[in-house]
Design a protein around this motif. Structure first.
Motif, mmCIF file in Angstrom:
data_model
loop_
_atom_site.group_PDB
_atom_site.id
_atom_site.type_symbol
_atom_site.label_atom_id
_atom_site.label_comp_id
_atom_site.label_asym_id
_atom_site.label_seq_id
_atom_site.Cartn_x
_atom_site.Cartn_y
_atom_site.Cartn_z
ATOM 1 N N PRO A 23 30.490 32.415 44.543
ATOM 2 C CA PRO A 23 31.806 32.908 44.144
ATOM 3 C C PRO A 23 31.785 34.400 43.817
ATOM 4 C CG PRO A 23 31.354 30.833 43.067
ATOM 5 C CD PRO A 23 30.155 31.159 43.876
ATOM 6 N N ASP A 24 32.812 35.085 44.267
ATOM 7 C CA ASP A 24 33.018 36.510 43.993
ATOM 8 C C ASP A 24 32.205 37.467 44.847
ATOM 9 O OD1 ASP A 24 35.068 36.333 42.285
ATOM 10 O OD2 ASP A 24 33.877 36.405 40.451
ATOM 11 N N ALA A 25 31.437 36.937 45.783
ATOM 12 C CA ALA A 25 30.654 37.839 46.644
ATOM 13 C C ALA A 25 31.560 38.538 47.653
ATOM 14 C CB ALA A 25 29.552 37.075 47.355
ATOM 15 N N LYS A 27 33.873 36.462 49.976
ATOM 16 C CA LYS A 27 34.210 35.604 51.114
ATOM 17 C C LYS A 27 35.691 35.704 51.487
ATOM 18 C CE LYS A 27 34.697 31.167 50.712
ATOM 19 N NZ LYS A 27 34.621 29.714 50.706
ATOM 20 N N THR A 28 36.552 35.623 50.490
ATOM 21 C CA THR A 28 37.989 35.672 50.763
ATOM 22 C C THR A 28 38.382 37.015 51.360
ATOM 23 O OG1 THR A 28 38.237 34.317 48.796
ATOM 24 C CG2 THR A 28 40.249 35.217 49.727
ATOM 25 N N THR A 29 37.845 38.070 50.790
ATOM 26 C CA THR A 29 38.180 39.409 51.282
ATOM 27 C C THR A 29 37.705 39.587 52.720
ATOM 28 O OG1 THR A 29 37.789 40.123 49.011
ATOM 29 C CG2 THR A 29 38.089 41.844 50.647
ATOM 30 N N LEU A 30 36.515 39.124 53.009
ATOM 31 C CA LEU A 30 35.988 39.259 54.369
ATOM 32 C C LEU A 30 36.816 38.423 55.355
ATOM 33 C CD1 LEU A 30 33.607 40.634 55.901
ATOM 34 C CD2 LEU A 30 32.403 38.460 55.738
HETATM 35 P P1 G4P Z 1 35.076 35.112 46.943
HETATM 36 O O1 G4P Z 1 36.113 34.636 47.908
HETATM 37 O O2 G4P Z 1 33.702 35.144 47.533
HETATM 38 O O3 G4P Z 1 35.098 34.450 45.625
HETATM 39 O O4 G4P Z 1 35.359 36.657 46.628
HETATM 40 P P2 G4P Z 1 36.661 37.533 46.823
HETATM 41 O O5 G4P Z 1 36.817 37.944 48.219
HETATM 42 O O6 G4P Z 1 37.788 36.868 46.146
HETATM 43 O O7 G4P Z 1 36.201 38.806 46.013
HETATM 44 C C1 G4P Z 1 35.864 38.769 44.639
HETATM 45 C C2 G4P Z 1 36.178 40.107 43.996
HETATM 46 O O8 G4P Z 1 35.355 41.116 44.599
HETATM 47 C C3 G4P Z 1 37.609 40.559 44.205
HETATM 48 O O9 G4P Z 1 37.974 41.334 43.094
HETATM 49 C C4 G4P Z 1 37.515 41.467 45.410
HETATM 50 O O10 G4P Z 1 38.558 42.402 45.476
HETATM 51 C C5 G4P Z 1 36.178 42.110 45.171
HETATM 52 N N1 G4P Z 1 35.545 42.581 46.409
HETATM 53 C C6 G4P Z 1 35.398 41.934 47.584
HETATM 54 N N2 G4P Z 1 34.760 42.707 48.479
HETATM 55 C C7 G4P Z 1 34.493 43.868 47.862
HETATM 56 C C8 G4P Z 1 33.859 45.077 48.282
HETATM 57 O O11 G4P Z 1 33.419 45.248 49.404
HETATM 58 N N3 G4P Z 1 33.777 46.070 47.340
HETATM 59 C C9 G4P Z 1 34.257 45.939 46.071
HETATM 60 N N4 G4P Z 1 34.131 46.958 45.265
HETATM 61 N N5 G4P Z 1 34.877 44.806 45.664
HETATM 62 C C10 G4P Z 1 34.983 43.794 46.539
HETATM 63 P P3 G4P Z 1 38.866 40.769 41.940
HETATM 64 O O12 G4P Z 1 39.069 41.893 41.006
HETATM 65 O O13 G4P Z 1 38.266 39.522 41.400
HETATM 66 O O14 G4P Z 1 40.169 40.328 42.660
HETATM 67 P P4 G4P Z 1 41.358 41.210 43.199
HETATM 68 O O15 G4P Z 1 42.219 41.385 42.020
HETATM 69 O O16 G4P Z 1 40.779 42.492 43.714
HETATM 70 O O17 G4P Z 1 41.955 40.366 44.279
#
Ligand code: G4P
Length: 534
Positions: A23-25, A27-30
């Motif tokens: 979780p939070d790595a 996955k959703t963003t990718l």
């Molecule tokens: P998940 O599905 O694997 O749980 O992860 P998700 O994509 O939801 O990303 C978890 C958090 O990490 C999100 O922030 C997202 O914006 C951030 N994130 C994803 N990819 C990157 C990246 O390449 N760089 C950085 N700096 N952050 C990244 P969040 O604050 O939990 O949510 P949100 O408010 O931004 O949506």
């Protein structure tokens, strides 16, 4: 009948994969970025954005609404370059369950997302193990390079030591965090820098700089960063595993890419290379050992997941099938091999993130949800009436949380037993019994703790039975594979418990992993396994 050229061409386009991560790595963003590049959505957040997706994906179960999470998984299909991509959405977070594992059984490859500041984390390890068991190719995307990251060599060591898979970096990051300049593309031998990227869009400008473009390097990368890169490449060329597509496809070597999903660094490069390396659907083995060729053979599919009560009013169930060979044509009758029934599949549909589309045709590699009148079980095969293919069963995965279940009102014993066995048959939970007790005292095992709540909720709402769950401290479960074993003569450790599953197969529960080894030592010839084929 063999498949037409069009069918073969369609199957060749299919790339069916799951994205695994802690979780939070990211996955959703990718996933969102992939959809953007595929033109399936216009703006990140519109399909799988945190706020919308968790409600949009499904409102099938009340519990999902109450908690704002998705218990079920769906598939996202879109086109990119010449490929038709199916991304299997594997539920993560607290809703992690056996379905997450089963979904991996329907994937032809996996994308493993790792947070560059954290390395391999617990859930990645679990999911990786399941992928490794089916020897599917695994592609690694090390994410969040726009934040301070671990040393790149340490990250690769971490993957190799923690997961036991060789790594081959396809590109190499130049700096991280505020100093992240871009990546070095090892195959092309040039540097790629990114600029003008914007959160939530696919926009972004890539600049390619050749290693001898001194001016370009000076202005875009800087001498210090470039010198560091040069020494790292030298080290890497001497030490790293060589790229070998055969090993990648056998799941023995993972190509590693670096980037930032959020900032659009390296995502499209990754997608482009990954799709070239990943295979279209390959043959699956039937239980008699025959490999069923997806291009040659007519339609066949197996059920990897059953979702009950998607619509409570109708008590309906949807069986999710992965097509393994040929083309599915809604006009044709098919055979459910386990019951021998020949029928037309009812309302075959593709379940996208926020919509359902009735399918008239689909191809090997695709996933479809089919209305289930109660005949399908997990692992069942469906094929053309003239064929008799039986795919190998889906393993029963080791639950990691256990609880003793008692009903509040003992007068409702019949409903309790009916409800709990039905829910277990659907595969949401596993039920066990101690030796010498009846069905009124049951031990329930689940892969993700949320399933306990699902069980409680469903027994209450569908069977009108209230239960009390008493958590048990066990974390490790092993099936005893020795035939005709005398369980009473088995010498275990003090934290060990002997139980049996629904098929009367003996099992052992342990609190400590250490005890598993100790028990093996104390009982020579004892064969224990973590997974069990149904
Ligand atoms: P998940 O599905 O694997 O749980 O992860 P998700 O994509 O939801 O990303 C978890 C958090 O990490 C999100 O922030 C997202 O914006 C951030 N994130 C994803 N990819 C990157 C990246 O390449 N760089 C950085 N700096 N952050 C990244 P969040 O604050 O939990 O949510 P949100 O408010 O931004 O949506």
């Amino acid at each position: 009948m063999s498949n037409t050229k069009e069918t073969i061409s369609e199957i060749n386009k299919r790339r069916t994969f799951a994205i695994i991560s802690h979780p939070d790595a990211g996955k959703t963003t990718l996933t969102e970025k992939f959809l953007l590049y595929g033109g399936a959505i216009n703006q990140a957040g519109s399909v799988k954005g945190k706020a919308t997706a968790k409600h949009a994906v499904s409102d099938w179960m009340e519990i999902e609404k109450q908690r704002g999470i998705s218990v079920t998984s769906s598939v996202l299909q879109f086109n990119y370059e010449d490929c038709c991509i199916n991304i299997l959405d594997t539920p993560g977070h607290q809703d992690f369950s056996e379905d997450t594992y089963r979904t991996l059984m329907a994937a032809d490859s996996a994308v493993m997302v790792i947070d560059a500041s954290k390395g391999v984390e617990a859930q990645t390890r679990k999911l990786f193990k399941v992928c490794a068991m089916s020897h599917i190719p695994i592609f690694t995307f090390i994410n969040k390079l726009d934040r301070d990251a671990m040393d790149t060599f340490d990250l690769l060591d971490d993957i190799e030591n923690n997961l036991g898979i060789a790594t081959c970096p396809m590109n190499w990051p130049i700096g991280s965090g505020k100093n992240f300049k871009g990546i070095y593309d090892r195959r092309e031998g040039h540097i790629v820098t990114f600029s003008e990227t914007q959160k939530g869009t696919k926009e972004g400008k890539e600049t390619f700089i050749s290693l001898d473009d001194k001016a370009g390097i000076d202005s875009m990368v800087g001498q210090d960063a470039f010198e560091k890169l040069q020494s790292e490449i030298e080290l890497l060329d001497g030490a790293g595993a060589e790229y070998d597509l055969e090993k990648v496809r056998a799941g023995e070597l993972t190509p590693v890419f670096f980037g930032s999903a959020l900032q659009n660094f390296g995502v499209e490069l990754f997608l482009h290379h990954f799709l070239k390396m990943a295979t279209p659907p390959t043959g699956r083995t039937s239980s008699d050992g025959e490999v069923i060729d997806p291009m040659e053979r007519d339609f066949s599919a197996f059920v990897f997941k059953i979702q009950a009560n998607m619509n409570k009013a109708h008590r309906d169930r949807v069986a999710f099938m992965r097509i393994c060979s040929g083309r599915y044509d809604a006009n044709n009758e098919v055979k459910h091999v386990q019951s021998g029934k020949v029928m037309r599949l009812s309302q075959p549909q593709q379940l996208m993130a926020d919509e359902r589309k009735i399918l008239s045709e689909a191809y090997a590699g695709d996933i479809m949800g089919v209305f289930d009148p109660g005949i399908f079980s997990i692992g069942d095969t469906v094929c053309m009436p003239k064929d008799n293919i039986v795919y190998e069963g889906i393993p029963t995965f080791a639950p990691e949380h256990f609880a003793r279940v008692r009903q509040v009102d003992t007068m409702k014993r019949k409903q309790f037993v009916k409800g709990i066995t039905q829910i277990a048959q659907e595969g949401a939970i596993q039920i066990f019994q101690e030796y010498n007790t009846g069905l009124e005292e049951i031990i329930v095992g689940v892969v993700g703790v949320l399933q306990f709540d699902v069980l409680k909720f469903r027994l209450q709402s569908e069977y009108n039975v209230d239960i009390i769950l008493e958590n048990l401290p066990y974390e490790y479960i092993r099936w005893v594979d020795n035939e005709d074993i005398d369980m009473s003569s088995l010498v275990g450790t003090s934290d060990m418990k002997k139980i049996k599953d629904m098929h009367d197969r003996p099992l052992l529960l342990f609190i400590n992993e250490w005890s598993v080894g100790m028990t093996m030592e104390r009982n020579k010839g004892l064969v224990l396994s973590e997974f069990k084929k149904n």
